[in-house]
Design a protein around this motif. Structure first.
Motif, mmCIF file in Angstrom:
data_model
loop_
_atom_site.group_PDB
_atom_site.id
_atom_site.type_symbol
_atom_site.label_atom_id
_atom_site.label_comp_id
_atom_site.label_asym_id
_atom_site.label_seq_id
_atom_site.Cartn_x
_atom_site.Cartn_y
_atom_site.Cartn_z
ATOM 1 N N ALA A 80 0.827 -1.209 0.000
ATOM 2 C CA ALA A 80 0.000 0.000 0.000
ATOM 3 C C ALA A 80 0.860 1.257 0.000
ATOM 4 C CB ALA A 80 -0.933 -0.005 1.211
ATOM 5 N N TYR A 81 1.900 1.269 0.826
ATOM 6 C CA TYR A 81 2.736 2.474 0.935
ATOM 7 C C TYR A 81 3.370 2.840 -0.408
ATOM 8 C CZ TYR A 81 6.493 5.618 2.324
ATOM 9 O OH TYR A 81 7.336 6.694 2.428
ATOM 10 N N LEU A 82 3.881 1.851 -1.119
ATOM 11 C CA LEU A 82 4.502 2.147 -2.410
ATOM 12 C C LEU A 82 3.486 2.715 -3.396
ATOM 13 C CD1 LEU A 82 6.890 -0.920 -2.870
ATOM 14 C CD2 LEU A 82 7.485 1.403 -2.143
ATOM 15 N N LYS A 83 2.243 2.244 -3.314
ATOM 16 C CA LYS A 83 1.198 2.809 -4.154
ATOM 17 C C LYS A 83 0.919 4.259 -3.766
ATOM 18 C CE LYS A 83 -1.288 -1.418 -5.455
ATOM 19 N NZ LYS A 83 -1.317 -1.140 -6.914
ATOM 20 N N PHE A 84 0.901 4.533 -2.464
ATOM 21 C CA PHE A 84 0.616 5.893 -1.998
ATOM 22 C C PHE A 84 1.625 6.900 -2.542
ATOM 23 C CE2 PHE A 84 -1.290 4.165 2.243
ATOM 24 C CZ PHE A 84 -2.389 3.699 1.551
ATOM 25 N N VAL A 85 2.902 6.517 -2.559
ATOM 26 C CA VAL A 85 3.942 7.468 -2.964
ATOM 27 C C VAL A 85 4.178 7.458 -4.471
ATOM 28 C CG1 VAL A 85 5.067 7.396 -0.715
ATOM 29 C CG2 VAL A 85 5.828 5.831 -2.510
ATOM 30 N N GLY A 86 3.424 6.630 -5.196
ATOM 31 C CA GLY A 86 3.468 6.675 -6.655
ATOM 32 C C GLY A 86 4.585 5.882 -7.297
ATOM 33 N N ILE A 87 5.056 4.829 -6.641
ATOM 34 C CA ILE A 87 6.100 3.991 -7.223
ATOM 35 C C ILE A 87 5.446 2.795 -7.914
ATOM 36 C CG2 ILE A 87 8.014 2.423 -6.693
ATOM 37 C CD1 ILE A 87 8.887 4.397 -4.563
ATOM 38 N N ASP A 88 5.729 2.642 -9.195
ATOM 39 C CA ASP A 88 5.182 1.520 -9.951
ATOM 40 C C ASP A 88 5.937 0.239 -9.607
ATOM 41 O OD1 ASP A 88 3.295 3.065 -11.325
ATOM 42 O OD2 ASP A 88 4.749 3.609 -12.874
ATOM 43 N N PHE A 89 5.211 -0.844 -9.499
ATOM 44 C CA PHE A 89 5.842 -2.133 -9.222
ATOM 45 C C PHE A 89 4.882 -3.244 -9.591
ATOM 46 C CE2 PHE A 89 3.446 -0.969 -5.462
ATOM 47 C CZ PHE A 89 2.824 -2.154 -5.086
ATOM 48 N N LYS A 90 5.431 -4.423 -9.724
ATOM 49 C CA LYS A 90 4.638 -5.624 -9.922
ATOM 50 C C LYS A 90 4.853 -6.528 -8.725
ATOM 51 C CE LYS A 90 4.651 -5.669 -14.987
ATOM 52 N NZ LYS A 90 4.999 -6.455 -16.216
ATOM 53 N N THR A 91 3.781 -7.183 -8.277
ATOM 54 C CA THR A 91 3.928 -8.113 -7.163
ATOM 55 C C THR A 91 4.255 -9.500 -7.702
ATOM 56 O OG1 THR A 91 1.530 -8.473 -7.157
ATOM 57 C CG2 THR A 91 2.414 -6.866 -5.599
ATOM 58 N N THR A 92 5.089 -10.206 -6.945
ATOM 59 C CA THR A 92 5.513 -11.549 -7.317
ATOM 60 C C THR A 92 5.295 -12.480 -6.132
ATOM 61 O OG1 THR A 92 7.191 -10.706 -8.846
ATOM 62 C CG2 THR A 92 7.465 -12.969 -8.073
ATOM 63 N N SER A 249 -0.170 1.128 7.410
ATOM 64 C CA SER A 249 -0.061 0.196 8.531
ATOM 65 C C SER A 249 -1.428 -0.178 9.078
ATOM 66 C CB SER A 249 0.790 0.831 9.641
ATOM 67 O OG SER A 249 2.086 1.153 9.171
ATOM 68 N N VAL A 250 -2.317 0.808 9.181
ATOM 69 C CA VAL A 250 -3.670 0.537 9.671
ATOM 70 C C VAL A 250 -4.443 -0.306 8.657
ATOM 71 C CG1 VAL A 250 -5.891 1.584 10.298
ATOM 72 C CG2 VAL A 250 -3.737 2.607 11.097
ATOM 73 N N PHE A 251 -4.365 0.083 7.392
ATOM 74 C CA PHE A 251 -5.072 -0.633 6.330
ATOM 75 C C PHE A 251 -4.645 -2.096 6.256
ATOM 76 C CE2 PHE A 251 -4.947 -2.084 1.861
ATOM 77 C CZ PHE A 251 -6.294 -2.074 1.567
ATOM 78 N N ALA A 252 -3.386 -2.373 6.526
ATOM 79 C CA ALA A 252 -2.877 -3.743 6.431
ATOM 80 C C ALA A 252 -3.655 -4.691 7.338
ATOM 81 C CB ALA A 252 -1.392 -3.775 6.783
ATOM 82 N N TYR A 253 -4.144 -4.184 8.463
ATOM 83 C CA TYR A 253 -4.958 -5.019 9.351
ATOM 84 C C TYR A 253 -6.450 -4.859 9.090
ATOM 85 C CZ TYR A 253 -0.840 -6.309 12.016
ATOM 86 O OH TYR A 253 0.368 -6.834 12.391
ATOM 87 N N THR A 254 -6.913 -3.617 8.946
ATOM 88 C CA THR A 254 -8.356 -3.429 8.804
ATOM 89 C C THR A 254 -8.885 -4.092 7.534
ATOM 90 O OG1 THR A 254 -8.064 -1.267 7.718
ATOM 91 C CG2 THR A 254 -8.347 -1.276 10.125
ATOM 92 N N ALA A 284 -12.045 1.503 3.010
ATOM 93 C CA ALA A 284 -12.657 1.541 1.685
ATOM 94 C C ALA A 284 -11.929 2.534 0.767
ATOM 95 C CB ALA A 284 -14.136 1.914 1.797
ATOM 96 N N ARG A 285 -11.516 3.691 1.324
ATOM 97 C CA ARG A 285 -10.792 4.674 0.496
ATOM 98 C C ARG A 285 -9.444 4.136 0.051
ATOM 99 N NH1 ARG A 285 -13.109 8.253 4.229
ATOM 100 N NH2 ARG A 285 -11.272 8.187 5.573
ATOM 101 N N VAL A 286 -8.717 3.503 0.965
ATOM 102 C CA VAL A 286 -7.404 2.992 0.618
ATOM 103 C C VAL A 286 -7.523 1.851 -0.398
ATOM 104 C CG1 VAL A 286 -5.346 1.826 1.507
ATOM 105 C CG2 VAL A 286 -6.368 3.709 2.797
ATOM 106 N N LEU A 287 -8.544 1.045 -0.289
ATOM 107 C CA LEU A 287 -8.737 -0.083 -1.177
ATOM 108 C C LEU A 287 -8.864 0.371 -2.633
ATOM 109 C CD1 LEU A 287 -8.975 -3.151 -1.233
ATOM 110 C CD2 LEU A 287 -11.438 -2.907 -0.824
ATOM 111 N N GLN A 288 -9.239 1.624 -2.855
ATOM 112 C CA GLN A 288 -9.364 2.142 -4.213
ATOM 113 C C GLN A 288 -8.015 2.247 -4.925
ATOM 114 O OE1 GLN A 288 -11.553 5.829 -4.034
ATOM 115 N NE2 GLN A 288 -13.342 4.877 -3.098
ATOM 116 N N PHE A 289 -6.920 2.181 -4.157
ATOM 117 C CA PHE A 289 -5.595 2.212 -4.773
ATOM 118 C C PHE A 289 -5.257 0.880 -5.461
ATOM 119 C CE2 PHE A 289 -5.175 5.864 -2.052
ATOM 120 C CZ PHE A 289 -4.234 6.678 -2.663
ATOM 121 N N PHE A 290 -6.041 -0.155 -5.161
ATOM 122 C CA PHE A 290 -5.739 -1.479 -5.713
ATOM 123 C C PHE A 290 -6.661 -1.820 -6.877
ATOM 124 C CE2 PHE A 290 -3.914 -1.437 -1.555
ATOM 125 C CZ PHE A 290 -2.791 -2.248 -1.652
#
Length: 290
Positions: A80-92, A249-254, A284-290
């Motif tokens: 989530a944090y990398l998405k927030f700061v605008g860093i592109d990446f692929k998950t593996t 950090s909060v989103f990771a659990y909620t 719900a707001r943070v989930l929109q980043f995914f």
């Protein structure tokens, strides 16, 4: 919230001990001469196909293809944090045993292969700041560490119990996500399951003489209440205009607590969390980043 390490050490949040060889298997290996190998090499097959930054996390192939949230809180936090700061990446998809650092997540930046150096989770924020020149959140608010302890202690402890020590949840969730994908051997699966539960139990007993599920839930409920008060009517924690590391950090659990796709059988934490509508809306707001 799996414990730090992995084991007969702590569960998947902190992995190195997580994949310690179970005692019965170790005793078998001890009968034969073994060679000690250096630290795990980087996963070359994945790297040979890489076209950008790669974040290695607990996920499955479908989740990686679609960039879905990891089912592991520590991995999801940095995803989530990398998405927030605008860093592109692929998950593996990966696991602690395959990590060159012994823990997930880790990131391989998009640099020439002969200079590839894995970036472990404890260096991800520093690396991200250097890439995009964003703020270092801990320096912006002295309350950061105090509130972070609510996540690292109270909520994480309740998470560990719910995931590993509640029998129904362990069979429906932890075994499916962490045990079964690790091996096809029923004997090793059994040993690994015992190891994970022992690791979670040991982790919880470090701060208490005995484990009481009711006490853990009460502590988690009070932590949710404190976080709800901290957030107030703001969209992001500490009044930030954009989400930052604490939001991640909060989103990771909620998110994982409220995610019905996890397959929880007993989920008292979700009931406690839903008492705070602002935390539910934050998720719900943070989930929109995914």
């Amino acid at each position: 919230m799996p414990p730090k390490g992995s084991e007969a050490s702590p569960p998947p949040d902190n992995p190195r001990s997580f994949f310690t060889v179970p005692t019965p298997i170790k005793q078998l290996f001890d009968k034969f001469p073994l060679t000690t190998y250096p630290t795990n090499a980087l996963p070359q097959h994945s790297l040979s196909q890489a076209t950008g930054n790669q974040l290695f996390v607990f996920t499955d192939a479908a989740g990686a293809r679609r960039g879905r949230p990891s089912f592991n809180p520590q991995c999801l936090k940095w995803q989530a944090y990398l998405k927030f700061v605008g860093i592109d990446f692929k998950t593996t998809p990966s696991n602690n045993h395959a990590s060159p650092t012994g823990a997930l997540p880790f990131l391989i930046p998009s640099t020439p292969e002969d200079t590839l150096v894995p970036i472990p989770s404890h260096k991800l924020q520093k690396w991200a700041i250097e890439q995009v020149h964003c703020e270092e959140e801990q320096q912006l608010n002295l309350r950061f560490e105090a509130y972070a302890s609510l996540l690292d202690q109270r909520i994480r402890s309740a998470w560990l119990y719910m995931l590993y020590l509640d029998p129904a949840n362990f069979e429906a969730v932890a075994r499916r996500l962490y045990v079964d994908p690790a091996t096809t051997s029923s004997a090793v699966r059994t040993a690994l399951g015992v190891q994970l539960q022992r690791a979670a139990r040991d982790e919880l007993l470090r701060t208490s003489r005995y484990i009481d599920a009711g006490d853990l839930e009460v502590d988690a409920g009070s932590a949710f209440g404190a976080l709800s008060t901290l957030l107030g009517e703001d969209e992001h924690f500490f009044g930030r205009p954009k989400p930052g590391l604490f939001d991640a950090s909060v989103f990771a659990y909620t998110h994982l607590i409220l995610d019905e796709g996890m397959g929880w059988k007993h989920n008292r934490l979700a009931q406690l969390l839903r008492e705070h509508d602002n935390l539910v809306q934050h998720r719900a707001r943070v989930l929109q980043f995914f």
